[in-house]
Design a protein around this motif. Structure first.
Motif, PDB file in Angstrom:
ATOM      1  N   VAL A  89      -5.111  32.649  66.599  1.00 24.93           N
ATOM      2  CA  VAL A  89      -5.291  34.025  66.538  1.00 24.93           C
ATOM      3  C   VAL A  89      -5.955  34.737  67.898  1.00 24.93           C
ATOM      4  O   VAL A  89      -6.887  34.056  68.265  1.00 24.93           O
ATOM      5  CB  VAL A  89      -6.294  34.193  65.389  1.00 24.93           C
ATOM      6  CG1 VAL A  89      -6.593  35.950  65.287  1.00 24.93           C
ATOM      7  CG2 VAL A  89      -5.813  33.924  63.968  1.00 24.93           C
ATOM      8  N   TYR A  90      -5.233  35.572  68.386  1.00 26.02           N
ATOM      9  CA  TYR A  90      -5.528  35.991  69.662  1.00 26.02           C
ATOM     10  C   TYR A  90      -5.898  37.622  69.511  1.00 26.02           C
ATOM     11  O   TYR A  90      -4.999  38.388  68.986  1.00 26.02           O
ATOM     12  CB  TYR A  90      -4.306  36.051  70.700  1.00 26.02           C
ATOM     13  CG  TYR A  90      -4.754  36.586  72.142  1.00 26.02           C
ATOM     14  CD1 TYR A  90      -5.338  35.893  72.845  1.00 26.02           C
ATOM     15  CD2 TYR A  90      -4.264  37.939  72.454  1.00 26.02           C
ATOM     16  CE1 TYR A  90      -5.954  36.443  73.989  1.00 26.02           C
ATOM     17  CE2 TYR A  90      -4.355  38.392  73.842  1.00 26.02           C
ATOM     18  CZ  TYR A  90      -5.291  37.363  74.458  1.00 26.02           C
ATOM     19  OH  TYR A  90      -5.749  38.141  75.764  1.00 26.02           O
ATOM     20  N   ASN A  91      -7.177  38.095  69.892  1.00 25.61           N
ATOM     21  CA  ASN A  91      -7.612  39.358  69.897  1.00 25.61           C
ATOM     22  C   ASN A  91      -7.206  40.124  71.103  1.00 25.61           C
ATOM     23  O   ASN A  91      -7.690  40.038  71.972  1.00 25.61           O
ATOM     24  CB  ASN A  91      -9.203  39.490  69.599  1.00 25.61           C
ATOM     25  CG  ASN A  91      -9.581  40.641  69.358  1.00 25.61           C
ATOM     26  OD1 ASN A  91      -9.104  41.771  69.874  1.00 25.61           O
ATOM     27  ND2 ASN A  91     -10.526  40.834  68.564  1.00 25.61           N
ATOM     28  N   ASN A  92      -6.114  40.808  70.810  1.00 27.15           N
ATOM     29  CA  ASN A  92      -5.605  41.603  72.004  1.00 27.15           C
ATOM     30  C   ASN A  92      -6.559  42.780  72.647  1.00 27.15           C
ATOM     31  O   ASN A  92      -6.339  43.260  73.634  1.00 27.15           O
ATOM     32  CB  ASN A  92      -4.564  42.581  71.719  1.00 27.15           C
ATOM     33  CG  ASN A  92      -3.293  41.577  71.084  1.00 27.15           C
ATOM     34  OD1 ASN A  92      -3.193  40.697  71.928  1.00 27.15           O
ATOM     35  ND2 ASN A  92      -2.822  41.792  69.934  1.00 27.15           N
ATOM     36  N   GLN A  93      -7.763  42.905  71.974  1.00 25.87           N
ATOM     37  CA  GLN A  93      -8.715  44.002  72.495  1.00 25.87           C
ATOM     38  C   GLN A  93      -9.817  43.000  73.340  1.00 25.87           C
ATOM     39  O   GLN A  93     -10.222  43.679  74.310  1.00 25.87           O
ATOM     40  CB  GLN A  93      -9.234  44.892  71.415  1.00 25.87           C
ATOM     41  CG  GLN A  93      -8.473  45.706  70.720  1.00 25.87           C
ATOM     42  CD  GLN A  93      -9.144  46.306  69.464  1.00 25.87           C
ATOM     43  OE1 GLN A  93      -9.358  45.718  68.512  1.00 25.87           O
ATOM     44  NE2 GLN A  93      -9.139  47.532  69.619  1.00 25.87           N
ATOM     45  N   THR A  97      -5.969  51.306  62.881  1.00 26.04           N
ATOM     46  CA  THR A  97      -7.021  52.414  63.397  1.00 26.04           C
ATOM     47  C   THR A  97      -7.348  53.177  62.336  1.00 26.04           C
ATOM     48  O   THR A  97      -6.803  53.085  61.011  1.00 26.04           O
ATOM     49  CB  THR A  97      -5.851  53.206  64.424  1.00 26.04           C
ATOM     50  OG1 THR A  97      -6.881  54.308  65.173  1.00 26.04           O
ATOM     51  CG2 THR A  97      -4.977  54.106  63.649  1.00 26.04           C
ATOM     52  N   ASN A  98      -8.464  53.913  62.556  1.00 26.13           N
ATOM     53  CA  ASN A  98      -9.332  54.220  61.615  1.00 26.13           C
ATOM     54  C   ASN A  98      -8.857  55.955  61.437  1.00 26.13           C
ATOM     55  O   ASN A  98      -8.646  56.365  62.500  1.00 26.13           O
ATOM     56  CB  ASN A  98     -10.788  54.063  61.746  1.00 26.13           C
ATOM     57  CG  ASN A  98     -11.281  52.787  61.352  1.00 26.13           C
ATOM     58  OD1 ASN A  98     -10.536  52.073  60.976  1.00 26.13           O
ATOM     59  ND2 ASN A  98     -12.558  52.373  61.789  1.00 26.13           N
ATOM     60  N   TYR A  99      -9.193  56.306  60.220  1.00 31.77           N
ATOM     61  CA  TYR A  99      -8.905  57.880  60.065  1.00 31.77           C
ATOM     62  C   TYR A  99     -10.195  58.579  60.543  1.00 31.77           C
ATOM     63  O   TYR A  99     -11.357  58.054  60.491  1.00 31.77           O
ATOM     64  CB  TYR A  99      -9.065  58.140  58.517  1.00 31.77           C
ATOM     65  CG  TYR A  99      -8.917  59.501  58.081  1.00 31.77           C
ATOM     66  CD1 TYR A  99      -7.576  60.230  58.218  1.00 31.77           C
ATOM     67  CD2 TYR A  99      -9.652  60.242  57.548  1.00 31.77           C
ATOM     68  CE1 TYR A  99      -7.484  61.516  57.789  1.00 31.77           C
ATOM     69  CE2 TYR A  99      -9.560  61.444  57.135  1.00 31.77           C
ATOM     70  CZ  TYR A  99      -8.761  62.173  57.319  1.00 31.77           C
ATOM     71  OH  TYR A  99      -8.389  63.302  56.798  1.00 31.77           O
ATOM     72  N   ASP A 134     -11.358  58.768  69.568  1.00 31.26           N
ATOM     73  CA  ASP A 134     -12.074  57.711  70.617  1.00 31.26           C
ATOM     74  C   ASP A 134     -11.770  56.170  70.621  1.00 31.26           C
ATOM     75  O   ASP A 134     -12.062  55.580  71.394  1.00 31.26           O
ATOM     76  CB  ASP A 134     -13.742  57.687  70.360  1.00 31.26           C
ATOM     77  CG  ASP A 134     -14.265  59.322  70.436  1.00 31.26           C
ATOM     78  OD1 ASP A 134     -13.700  59.929  71.453  1.00 31.26           O
ATOM     79  OD2 ASP A 134     -14.991  59.563  69.747  1.00 31.26           O
ATOM     80  N   ILE A 135     -10.852  55.864  69.404  1.00 29.43           N
ATOM     81  CA  ILE A 135     -10.470  54.563  69.209  1.00 29.43           C
ATOM     82  C   ILE A 135      -8.800  54.466  69.479  1.00 29.43           C
ATOM     83  O   ILE A 135      -8.237  55.143  68.481  1.00 29.43           O
ATOM     84  CB  ILE A 135     -10.776  53.915  68.156  1.00 29.43           C
ATOM     85  CG1 ILE A 135     -12.436  53.930  68.282  1.00 29.43           C
ATOM     86  CG2 ILE A 135     -10.584  52.552  67.928  1.00 29.43           C
ATOM     87  CD1 ILE A 135     -13.158  53.488  66.819  1.00 29.43           C
ATOM     88  N   ASP A 136      -8.400  53.791  70.122  1.00 26.88           N
ATOM     89  CA  ASP A 136      -6.965  53.593  70.278  1.00 26.88           C
ATOM     90  C   ASP A 136      -6.421  52.758  69.089  1.00 26.88           C
ATOM     91  O   ASP A 136      -5.735  53.163  67.931  1.00 26.88           O
ATOM     92  CB  ASP A 136      -6.383  52.925  71.256  1.00 26.88           C
ATOM     93  CG  ASP A 136      -4.780  52.615  71.374  1.00 26.88           C
ATOM     94  OD1 ASP A 136      -4.225  53.388  70.648  1.00 26.88           O
ATOM     95  OD2 ASP A 136      -4.372  52.021  72.277  1.00 26.88           O
ATOM     96  N   TRP A 137      -6.874  51.534  68.870  1.00 26.39           N
ATOM     97  CA  TRP A 137      -6.856  50.578  67.941  1.00 26.39           C
ATOM     98  C   TRP A 137      -8.144  50.067  67.262  1.00 26.39           C
ATOM     99  O   TRP A 137      -8.883  49.470  68.170  1.00 26.39           O
ATOM    100  CB  TRP A 137      -5.834  49.530  68.195  1.00 26.39           C
ATOM    101  CG  TRP A 137      -4.524  50.064  68.304  1.00 26.39           C
ATOM    102  CD1 TRP A 137      -3.724  50.087  69.452  1.00 26.39           C
ATOM    103  CD2 TRP A 137      -3.672  50.500  67.361  1.00 26.39           C
ATOM    104  NE1 TRP A 137      -2.777  50.737  69.411  1.00 26.39           N
ATOM    105  CE2 TRP A 137      -2.321  50.987  68.061  1.00 26.39           C
ATOM    106  CE3 TRP A 137      -3.462  50.645  65.905  1.00 26.39           C
ATOM    107  CZ2 TRP A 137      -1.299  51.538  67.283  1.00 26.39           C
ATOM    108  CZ3 TRP A 137      -2.531  50.832  65.220  1.00 26.39           C
ATOM    109  CH2 TRP A 137      -1.285  51.331  66.064  1.00 26.39           C
ATOM    110  N   HIS A 138      -8.521  50.268  66.168  1.00 29.05           N
ATOM    111  CA  HIS A 138      -9.766  49.588  65.582  1.00 29.05           C
ATOM    112  C   HIS A 138      -9.776  48.092  65.613  1.00 29.05           C
ATOM    113  O   HIS A 138     -10.520  47.306  66.003  1.00 29.05           O
ATOM    114  CB  HIS A 138     -10.078  50.413  64.264  1.00 29.05           C
ATOM    115  CG  HIS A 138     -11.296  49.424  63.623  1.00 29.05           C
ATOM    116  ND1 HIS A 138     -12.574  49.906  64.081  1.00 29.05           N
ATOM    117  CD2 HIS A 138     -11.443  48.504  62.759  1.00 29.05           C
ATOM    118  CE1 HIS A 138     -13.669  49.061  63.189  1.00 29.05           C
ATOM    119  NE2 HIS A 138     -12.926  48.505  62.594  1.00 29.05           N
TER     120      HIS A 138
END
Length: 736
Positions: free
Chosen positions: A469-473, A400-402, A425-429
């Motif tokens: 590789v699985y993108n969970n988003q 996640t981003n600062y 606004d972002i849970d996980w980038h």
């Protein structure tokens, strides 16, 4: 090339009789202390079995515990600077032990032949010696670096009672306690416990690290020819790593290469809340058996789990005061790709801070099974090594981003590190789950002919890789598969028993996932090496020297098509292009111990690490040299004193070797963006003095950066890491 004095499993206890003498396994390395304190005769990393270095068709260097102790090794990177072809990558000094191996950056830790990830540096307490295999090696690391493998050999239980306790104090990177205790339970069972605790302040405002490492283990002899060893290693680390401080606004080319005006040398824009944490445990086992007089077997396994929380913080481009307007005096010429100072000034630069938090949870399992068949005839002998291996990696990675709060920081005036806040606004980038599997089957053959004057060897490694590789988003899954057959071959010709020439050819291949957005399919990156040279082992082995030329090529490196940088941008976009990188040069190594008192080692490397546009790699010194010498007094009033002195030269390095292309005006072709600046070369010296009071007590003073040199160790994005000032450390050691 450097020394090796590893205790073997073949030592005989008083309870053994002549019929119970334990035979040395071909998977173990024998002692060679009689040829000098810093020398080695054998290594096991090249083919997973013991090999005389004079018989190897690939360059192998060795650093041992005696050398690491003499120079006061606090991190594994302290020792590698004395090995030809190896250098410190120059980034975070407390993280990942990142090394450049013939130009290729090594971010993984390899321990007893098992590759794994570790954010925290590996504590040297568990390492008996380090073996460096130069160039691709399809047996030890078929998916490793083309530059080579840095294989840390862990300490093992010994069939002799011994151990030590030590405590260290110093200016930086000190306040450290160590324990290494080995106990022989009986003639079949030996146990050993090694561990260390460090609670150190490091150079830089608020920078520190705490590290607890422990490794209990035992070896059990099921028979005089069969042994089983089990190790359990745990580590807990809390780190506030030194950050990259902004470079001068006017740094370009080779001018003004220093910190931004007004900043103290120990400036850091991190606070104690910007820390990294790691908990990990590693279980390893090995079973070796002499099945017949000619046939031996080894079974080895590894399971490691690590849980990491890491935070990183960096500064933006320079703004003019609090206006929100970027004023950067360094500009890019879009036609030539060169950077220049435009003549303007920014006397009140401010910066915005950005960063990220990562949370990787990694599990890795490895299994290896090897067989060795040895045959000896009248004037020739052969060794056949065959085996298979399974590798498994499971990883869950979140980032996640600062939060960008629009605050402009004036670092030079009462700067206070901000609280670490995340973007609401972002849970996980980024959030992904990965699975990787690999299978390997190999065979290696070496034949010594004409009374050992000619050594022929070759190997074949068949490898299959699978990646998911699985993108969970987004729910997108990318599956990749590949297969590679990797050969190696070479010869050694001994003009005399102590003078030989050698040549070797080797390959490896790395599976890389695709990028559908850029039109890059899943693929492999093959790497190959041609290597040849001269070796000397003279004066009963007390002089060992090598001169080597190597030529490495890694292909199938995809990147964006430069045509996509034209104005206007073409539609549709041009497909990605295939590129390569090469590393070519010479290495020299020397180890000399004319008597039991004096030992000397030295190395020199000169090579070119370039891509297909002749662009140098970032943070890669293409010329390095090092030398260390020690003298032990054994008579007179100074008996018990050992003194050592060494120096390391690191050549000029590219600060930011940009991989992108310019967007030139109409009528001009895109060209590669050149490095913004170059970090100057430097020479740094170190010294040590140890005194043994009696058979139990010893004290050692080690001084790093003896002449208090101010230099830049590494960089990224016009931010740099600076050197630690002169750093004396005093260690008191009790041996039992």
């Amino acid at each position: 090339m450097l020394s090796l004095a590893v205790a073997t499993y073949a030592q005989q206890t008083p309870a053994q009789n002549d019929e119970e003498i334990v035979r040395l396994s071909p998977f173990s390395v024998s002692e060679s202390a009689d040829i000098g304190r810093y020398q080695a005769a054998e290594a096991s990393s090249g083919t997973r079995v013991r090999m005389n270095l004079m018989d190897s068709t690939q360059s192998i260097s060795v650093v041992t515990s005696e050398f690491m102790q003499d120079i006061g090794t606090a991190r594994l990177t302290d020792a590698i600077k004395y090995v030809a072809g190896l250098s410190n990558q120059g980034g975070f000094p407390l993280l990942m032990d990142v090394m450049n191996v013939r130009g290729f950056s090594d971010y993984d830790l390899t321990l007893d032949g098992f590759a794994q990830f570790s954010l925290a540096n590996q504590d040297p307490i568990i390492v008996e010696r380090i073996e460096f295999v130069k160039g691709p090696n399809a047996i030890l690391a078929p998916q490793g670096l083309p530059g080579g493998v840095v294989n840390n050999i862990s300490k093992k239980p010994l069939f002799t009672n011994k151990g030590y306790l030590s405590y260290q104090v110093g200016r930086y990177d000190s306040n450290r306690a160590e324990l290494d205790a080995n106990y022989v339970v009986n003639d079949k069972l030996a146990v050993r416990v090694v561990g260390a605790f460090t609670d150190a302040d490091d150079y830089g405002q608020r920078v520190f690290h705490q590290n607890t490492t422990a490794m209990p283990m035992f070896t059990y002899r099921l028979s005089p020819t069969t042994e089983f060893t089990l190790q359990f290693q745990v580590q807990k680390a809390d780190i506030l790593a030194a950050g990259r401080a902004p470079l001068s606004l006017y740094a370009v080319g080779r001018n003004n290469i220093h910190l931004s005006e007004g900043l103290p040398r120990d400036f850091q824009h991190v606070g104690r809340n910007i820390t990294a944490h790691q908990k990990s445990h590693n279980t390893r086992f090995q079973l070796s058996a002499q099945i017949t007089d000619k046939l031996s077997m080894r079974v080895a396994g590894n399971w490691v789990e690590s849980d990491v929380r890491s935070n990183f913080l960096g500064s933006s481009a320079p703004y003019l005061g609090q206006t929100g307007v970027v004023v950067d005096p360094i500009q890019l010429n879009p036609i030539t790709g060169e950077w220049y100072w435009d003549g303007t000034f920014n006397d009140n630069p401010t910066y915005k801070l950005g960063g990220l938090k990562e949370w990787p949870v990694r599990m890795r399992g490895n299994f290896q099974n090897d067989f060795v068949y040895e045959h000896t005839a009248a004037n020739w002998k052969s060794q056949t090594v065959a085996g298979y291996a399974f590798n498994y990696i499971s990883q869950h990675f979140r980032q996640t981003n600062y939060a960008d709060d629009g605050i402009y920081y004036d670092f030079a005036n009462n700067y206070t590190p901000p609280a670490y806040a995340f973007d609401p606004d972002i849970d996980w980038h980024f959030n992904s789950s990965d699975r990787h599997r690999g299978n390997q089957v190999y065979i290696y053959e070496v034949i010594n002919l004409f009374d050992d004057r000619l050594v022929l060897s070759g190997s074949l490694s068949q490898n299959r890789y699978a990646s998911n590789v699985y993108n969970n988003q987004t729910g997108v899954r990318i599956d990749s598969r590949a297969e590679a057959t990797l050969p190696s071959a070479g010869f050694v010709y001994k003009m005399t028993p102590g003078v030989s020439v050698f040549y070797g050819y080797s390959k490896q291949e790395v599976l890389v996932g695709g990028d559908p957005g850029l039109g890059i399919p899943a693929h492999t990156r093959p790497g190959r090496q041609h290597e040849g040279g001269l070796r000397l082992r003279l004066f009963d082995g007390r002089l060992y020297a090598t001169a080597t030329y190597f030529d490495i090529l890694q292909e199938n490196l995809w990147r964006d098509n430069p045509e996509n940088n034209r104005v206007p941008i073409p539609f549709p976009l041009k497909p990605a292009v295939n590129t390569s990188v090469s590393s070519k040069g010479v290495e020299f190594e020397l180890a000399w111990a004319p008597n039991e008192n004096f030992s000397l080692i030295g190395s020199y490397t000169n090579f070119k690490f370039r891509d297909d546009e002749n662009m140098r790699g970032p943070n890669v010194a293409e010329e390095t040299a090092a030398m260390w010498a020690s003298y032990t007094f054994t008579q007179g009033a100074l008996s018990g004193l050992r003194v050592g002195l060494g120096a390391n030269y690191v050549g000029e390095r590219a600060g930011d070797a940009e991989g992108r292309w310019t967007s030139p005006p109409a009528g001009y072709d895109p060209v590669r963006v050149q490095p913004v600046f170059w970090m100057p070369s430097y020479i740094v010296a170190e010294a040590s003095a140890s005194y043994r009071f009696n058979k139990n007590w010893q004290a050692q003073l080690s001084i790093h950066n003896l002449l208090d040199k101010d230099y830049i160790t590494g960089s990224e994005l016009r931010r740099v890491f600076v050197s630690t000032p002169i750093n004396p450390k005093l260690t008191l050691r009790y041996e039992f």
